[in-house]
Design an enzyme around this catalytic site. Structure first.
Site, mmCIF file in Angstrom:
data_model
loop_
_atom_site.group_PDB
_atom_site.id
_atom_site.type_symbol
_atom_site.label_atom_id
_atom_site.label_comp_id
_atom_site.label_asym_id
_atom_site.label_seq_id
_atom_site.Cartn_x
_atom_site.Cartn_y
_atom_site.Cartn_z
ATOM 1 N N GLU A 74 14.269 14.763 -0.838
ATOM 2 C CA GLU A 74 13.717 13.415 -0.605
ATOM 3 C C GLU A 74 13.628 13.131 0.892
ATOM 4 O O GLU A 74 12.669 12.531 1.371
ATOM 5 C CB GLU A 74 14.566 12.337 -1.286
ATOM 6 C CG GLU A 74 14.531 12.385 -2.793
ATOM 7 C CD GLU A 74 13.120 12.331 -3.370
ATOM 8 O OE1 GLU A 74 12.358 11.442 -2.997
ATOM 9 O OE2 GLU A 74 12.802 13.211 -4.195
ATOM 10 N N TRP A 88 10.536 14.555 2.138
ATOM 11 C CA TRP A 88 9.308 13.768 1.901
ATOM 12 C C TRP A 88 9.002 12.878 3.113
ATOM 13 O O TRP A 88 7.861 12.703 3.520
ATOM 14 C CB TRP A 88 9.487 12.857 0.672
ATOM 15 C CG TRP A 88 9.051 13.474 -0.624
ATOM 16 C CD1 TRP A 88 9.874 13.944 -1.607
ATOM 17 C CD2 TRP A 88 7.694 13.673 -1.090
ATOM 18 N NE1 TRP A 88 9.103 14.424 -2.646
ATOM 19 C CE2 TRP A 88 7.776 14.273 -2.360
ATOM 20 C CE3 TRP A 88 6.440 13.415 -0.551
ATOM 21 C CZ2 TRP A 88 6.648 14.608 -3.103
ATOM 22 C CZ3 TRP A 88 5.309 13.745 -1.291
ATOM 23 C CH2 TRP A 88 5.424 14.337 -2.550
ATOM 24 N N TRP A 114 -13.630 -1.055 -5.087
ATOM 25 C CA TRP A 114 -12.415 -1.735 -5.557
ATOM 26 C C TRP A 114 -12.798 -3.157 -5.937
ATOM 27 O O TRP A 114 -13.728 -3.718 -5.360
ATOM 28 C CB TRP A 114 -11.333 -1.752 -4.469
ATOM 29 C CG TRP A 114 -10.923 -0.388 -4.000
ATOM 30 C CD1 TRP A 114 -11.353 0.250 -2.863
ATOM 31 C CD2 TRP A 114 -10.026 0.527 -4.647
ATOM 32 N NE1 TRP A 114 -10.768 1.493 -2.760
ATOM 33 C CE2 TRP A 114 -9.953 1.694 -3.842
ATOM 34 C CE3 TRP A 114 -9.270 0.475 -5.827
ATOM 35 C CZ2 TRP A 114 -9.160 2.786 -4.175
ATOM 36 C CZ3 TRP A 114 -8.481 1.572 -6.150
ATOM 37 C CH2 TRP A 114 -8.424 2.715 -5.335
ATOM 38 N N ASN A 164 12.498 3.107 -5.852
ATOM 39 C CA ASN A 164 11.359 4.030 -5.712
ATOM 40 C C ASN A 164 10.537 4.173 -6.995
ATOM 41 O O ASN A 164 9.310 4.137 -6.957
ATOM 42 C CB ASN A 164 11.868 5.413 -5.270
ATOM 43 C CG ASN A 164 10.719 6.396 -5.115
ATOM 44 O OD1 ASN A 164 9.801 6.164 -4.336
ATOM 45 N ND2 ASN A 164 10.736 7.475 -5.879
ATOM 46 N N TRP A 168 -5.804 -0.097 -2.655
ATOM 47 C CA TRP A 168 -4.421 0.258 -2.293
ATOM 48 C C TRP A 168 -4.008 -0.336 -0.960
ATOM 49 O O TRP A 168 -2.825 -0.585 -0.712
ATOM 50 C CB TRP A 168 -4.229 1.786 -2.288
ATOM 51 C CG TRP A 168 -5.146 2.554 -1.368
ATOM 52 C CD1 TRP A 168 -6.354 3.082 -1.680
ATOM 53 C CD2 TRP A 168 -4.935 2.864 0.022
ATOM 54 N NE1 TRP A 168 -6.917 3.712 -0.589
ATOM 55 C CE2 TRP A 168 -6.069 3.602 0.472
ATOM 56 C CE3 TRP A 168 -3.905 2.611 0.922
ATOM 57 C CZ2 TRP A 168 -6.194 4.067 1.787
ATOM 58 C CZ3 TRP A 168 -4.031 3.074 2.225
ATOM 59 C CH2 TRP A 168 -5.158 3.786 2.648
ATOM 60 N N TRP A 203 1.581 4.883 -1.128
ATOM 61 C CA TRP A 203 0.431 4.147 -1.694
ATOM 62 C C TRP A 203 -0.724 5.085 -2.000
ATOM 63 O O TRP A 203 -1.354 4.979 -3.049
ATOM 64 C CB TRP A 203 -0.008 3.010 -0.759
ATOM 65 C CG TRP A 203 0.775 1.783 -1.116
ATOM 66 C CD1 TRP A 203 1.915 1.337 -0.512
ATOM 67 C CD2 TRP A 203 0.527 0.906 -2.207
ATOM 68 N NE1 TRP A 203 2.394 0.233 -1.171
ATOM 69 C CE2 TRP A 203 1.555 -0.061 -2.208
ATOM 70 C CE3 TRP A 203 -0.449 0.827 -3.196
ATOM 71 C CZ2 TRP A 203 1.623 -1.086 -3.158
ATOM 72 C CZ3 TRP A 203 -0.387 -0.197 -4.145
ATOM 73 C CH2 TRP A 203 0.643 -1.137 -4.119
HETATM 74 C C1 LIG Z 1 4.189 2.838 -2.918
HETATM 75 C C2 LIG Z 1 5.404 3.346 -2.160
HETATM 76 C C3 LIG Z 1 5.710 2.816 -0.915
HETATM 77 C C4 LIG Z 1 6.820 3.289 -0.198
HETATM 78 N N1 LIG Z 1 7.105 2.750 1.031
HETATM 79 C C5 LIG Z 1 8.149 3.213 1.748
HETATM 80 C C6 LIG Z 1 8.445 2.686 3.033
HETATM 81 O O1 LIG Z 1 7.758 1.820 3.555
HETATM 82 N N2 LIG Z 1 9.534 3.178 3.688
HETATM 83 C C7 LIG Z 1 10.335 4.153 3.153
HETATM 84 O O2 LIG Z 1 11.308 4.557 3.783
HETATM 85 N N3 LIG Z 1 10.047 4.689 1.951
HETATM 86 C C8 LIG Z 1 8.997 4.248 1.228
HETATM 87 N N4 LIG Z 1 8.746 4.766 -0.009
HETATM 88 C C9 LIG Z 1 9.582 5.884 -0.502
HETATM 89 C C10 LIG Z 1 10.821 5.467 -1.321
HETATM 90 O O3 LIG Z 1 10.469 4.539 -2.301
HETATM 91 C C11 LIG Z 1 11.939 4.876 -0.469
HETATM 92 O O4 LIG Z 1 12.210 5.715 0.624
HETATM 93 C C12 LIG Z 1 13.230 4.738 -1.274
HETATM 94 O O5 LIG Z 1 13.019 3.914 -2.385
HETATM 95 C C13 LIG Z 1 14.317 4.144 -0.392
HETATM 96 O O6 LIG Z 1 15.495 3.980 -1.118
HETATM 97 P P1 LIG Z 1 16.752 4.922 -0.853
HETATM 98 O O7 LIG Z 1 17.053 4.991 0.603
HETATM 99 O O8 LIG Z 1 17.840 4.464 -1.748
HETATM 100 O O9 LIG Z 1 16.154 6.315 -1.324
HETATM 101 P P2 LIG Z 1 16.860 7.687 -1.708
HETATM 102 O O10 LIG Z 1 16.355 8.059 -3.049
HETATM 103 O O11 LIG Z 1 18.318 7.621 -1.523
HETATM 104 O O12 LIG Z 1 16.205 8.706 -0.690
HETATM 105 C C14 LIG Z 1 16.805 9.056 0.560
HETATM 106 C C15 LIG Z 1 15.828 8.892 1.696
HETATM 107 O O13 LIG Z 1 14.762 9.822 1.551
HETATM 108 C C16 LIG Z 1 13.548 9.233 2.022
HETATM 109 N N5 LIG Z 1 12.608 9.174 0.899
HETATM 110 C C17 LIG Z 1 12.891 9.147 -0.415
HETATM 111 N N6 LIG Z 1 11.758 9.171 -1.150
HETATM 112 C C18 LIG Z 1 10.740 9.189 -0.274
HETATM 113 C C19 LIG Z 1 9.330 9.214 -0.406
HETATM 114 N N7 LIG Z 1 8.724 9.243 -1.598
HETATM 115 N N8 LIG Z 1 8.583 9.193 0.708
HETATM 116 C C20 LIG Z 1 9.151 9.192 1.932
HETATM 117 N N9 LIG Z 1 10.484 9.172 2.120
HETATM 118 C C21 LIG Z 1 11.276 9.179 1.036
HETATM 119 C C22 LIG Z 1 13.907 7.844 2.509
HETATM 120 O O14 LIG Z 1 14.127 7.903 3.893
HETATM 121 C C23 LIG Z 1 15.185 7.533 1.767
HETATM 122 O O15 LIG Z 1 16.028 6.641 2.428
HETATM 123 C C24 LIG Z 1 7.629 4.317 -0.744
HETATM 124 C C25 LIG Z 1 7.303 4.844 -1.997
HETATM 125 C C26 LIG Z 1 6.203 4.361 -2.699
HETATM 126 C C27 LIG Z 1 5.891 4.950 -4.047
#
Ligand SMILES: Cc1cc2nc3c(=O)[nH]c(=O)nc-3n(C[C@H](O)[C@H](O)[C@H](O)COP(=O)(O)OP(=O)(O)OC[C@H]3O[C@@H](n4cnc5c(N)ncnc54)[C@H](O)[C@@H]3O)c2cc1C
Length: 473
Positions: free
Chosen positions: A273, A276, A304, A339, A357, A380
């Site tokens: 993650e 990502w 759209w 997420n 979007w 997005w």
């Molecule tokens: C539509 C959409 C918009 C999003 N916008 C953002 C945003 O503005 N900022 C953001 O940090 N994340 C974003 N995410 C990714 C993800 O949802 C969040 O990083 C996550 O929910 C943060 O919670 P956590 O720290 O508990 O995640 P955890 O599951 O604990 O993940 C650990 C870290 O990994 C990174 N990470 C995890 N999943 C993703 C992912 N899909 N893409 C990029 N990094 C990821 C983050 O830095 C996160 O803190 C988005 C996802 C979607 C589907």
């Protein structure tokens, strides 16, 4: 007395801060400065919750610097002009800063480079926000990866930088001009009642420790369950640099000793993650145009719908789809959304409501504490099927079955949509009988998912075919 400026940007910490450590090692005195932006009122990509988190983070950073013998200066205006003025005021012969991964930060860095040359001062812009950035991870033919999985394999093979030390002492000259620490009013904003997380380096470190001590080992099992709070909640800390990514990675490595298979897999999935985040940084580095247009050229220019009233219902969590409304209300009240629910709400906006979007991207940026331009755009575009996903537009999640699968007991839904507290869980995950509300105060579903899914499939297919036929002409 030798003197350098450290320009704080998205690195609001004293522990393992690459540029700050370099400045302290290189000069006897350091002037730490944060430069506030000047916009007032409504900003397309910023809003009260994240600005409040920034204010709280700066307050904590300022206290940390004071305890180390230094002082945080606050300035406001164009960053390059303010830094030039500070060089003139202090006689500093070097500026240190950590690089910003987004195109706006990059543009400022280019201008700062010219200014530093003109002024004859050293400029040190260092890698800090990512383990691997820019063109460090490329395909065998030296091109950027377009798909995540091969990127992540190449990323995993590279040696990771180790964390550095914490700054515990630094000297800042006295009598330098500083604005007071900002408040929301600095940007013409008012508190909007969001209940946001505690900011600051200490709070972020505590979140990291809580997660790596235990929860990381049940990450695989719980990460998709929005009621379980089984994720790390570190995203805003990474966004503002309250924690370094090197420190997180190193802590995970320490925890990787003598694990059973399930634990090891869970830890690995979590690291994936983090990857990502760096994948989307590199997408934005190589293709900054994704902030305006679809990543995949085939989907550019797609029609759209224009329906501001429907958009309002989505923002307010009043769509009549319990899992969607729970997510939108969690976002509104806390500046965070799980997420799994981000994906559900984003697909709902683009594939059920047929709205652009970019509207959702903007709303998320205004509300999210972790609003990260690259990840938000990537998320997005992935959800709307226009991005880097290998299985794009025909992936359309059904909000009813998603709710059942990931919140079967309705715990998350009931937490954020309290008017549904008394509704038995199975009824939260199926369309109510025609004209029958779940409860008096909760709206009927605003659309029929099966019908809208068919419309979306036709629209995407048609657009794809016409883009491809134009290409072959
Ligand atoms: C539509 C959409 C918009 C999003 N916008 C953002 C945003 O503005 N900022 C953001 O940090 N994340 C974003 N995410 C990714 C993800 O949802 C969040 O990083 C996550 O929910 C943060 O919670 P956590 O720290 O508990 O995640 P955890 O599951 O604990 O993940 C650990 C870290 O990994 C990174 N990470 C995890 N999943 C993703 C992912 N899909 N893409 C990029 N990094 C990821 C983050 O830095 C996160 O803190 C988005 C996802 C979607 C589907």
């Amino acid at each position: 007395m030798t003197l350098a400026i450290h320009w704080f940007r998205r690195d609001l910490r004293l522990t393992d801060n690459t540029a700050l450590n370099a400045a302290v090692a290189a000069r006897e005195q350091v002037v730490p400065v944060y430069i506030l932006s000047t916009w007032k009122g409504v900003h397309r990509w910023t809003g009260a919750p994240r600005q409040q988190f920034l204010v709280d983070s700066l307050t904590s950073l300022s206290a940390g610097l004071a305890a180390a013998g230094g002082r945080l200066l606050i300035r406001q205006g164009d960053a390059v002009a303010e830094l030039e003025a500070l060089v003139a005021e202090t006689g500093a012969d070097a500026i240190y800063a950590n690089r910003d991964p987004d195109p706006f930060g990059r543009a400022v860095e280019t201008r700062l480079f010219q200014a530093a040359k003109r002024l004859g001062v050293e400029l040190h812009l260092l890698k800090d926000a990512a383990l691997h950035e820019r063109s460090e991870v490329l395909t065998g033919s030296q091109t950027p990866f377009r798909v995540f999985t091969p990127f992540s394999r190449a990323w995993a093979k590279l040696d990771k930088p180790l964390p550095g030390t914490a700054v515990t002492r630094l000297k800042t000259p006295a009598n330098l001009r500083s604005l007071p620490l900002p408040t929301l009013a600095t940007w013409g904003l008012e508190p909007d009642g969001s209940e946001i997380l505690e900011a600051g380096e200490k709070a972020a470190q505590a979140r990291l420790e809580r997660f790596v001590e235990n929860a990381v080992f049940s990450y695989v099992e719980k990460r998709d369950l929005p009621a379980a709070e089984g994720t790390s909640r570190l995203s805003q800390d990474l966004r503002f640099g309250l924690l370094s990514i090197r420190k997180i990675y190193a802590r995970l490595q320490e925890r990787s000793q003598s694990l059973n298979e399930t634990q090891a897999r869970s830890l690995q999935v979590y690291i994936n993650e983090l990857c990502w985040r760096e994948f989307y940084f590199q997408v934005l580095w190589h293709k900054p145009e994704v902030l305006e247009v679809e990543y995949s050229e085939d989907y550019r220019g797609m029609p759209w719908k224009n329906d501001p009233a429907a958009f309002e219902r989505w923002c307010a969590g009043q769509t009549g789809f319990p899992i969607v409304d729970a997510g939108m209300r969690q976002l509104r009240q806390t500046g965070f959304m799980h997420n799994r629910v981000r994906m559900i709400t984003a697909m709902f906006l683009t594939k059920d409501m047929h709205l652009d979007w970019r509207m959702g991207e903007q709303w998320f940026m205004q509300r999210l504490l972790d609003g990260e331009i690259a990840s938000n755009n990537g998320g997005w575009q992935w959800s709307s099927g226009t991005g880097t996903d290998a299985a794009p537009y025909f992936r359309i999640q059904n909000p009813w079955t998603q709710g059942l699968r990931f919140d079967a007991a309705g715990e998350y839904i009931k937490r954020w949509v309290p008017e549904l507290k008394a509704v038995p869980a199975p009824r939260l995950h199926q369309p109510p009988s025609p004209g029958m509300r779940l409860v008096r105060d909760y709206p009927l579903p605003m659309l029929d998912h099966a019908q809208e899914r068919d419309i979306a499939l036709k629209k995407y297919k048609l657009h794809l075919e016409s883009s491809r036929s134009v290409k072959t002409l």
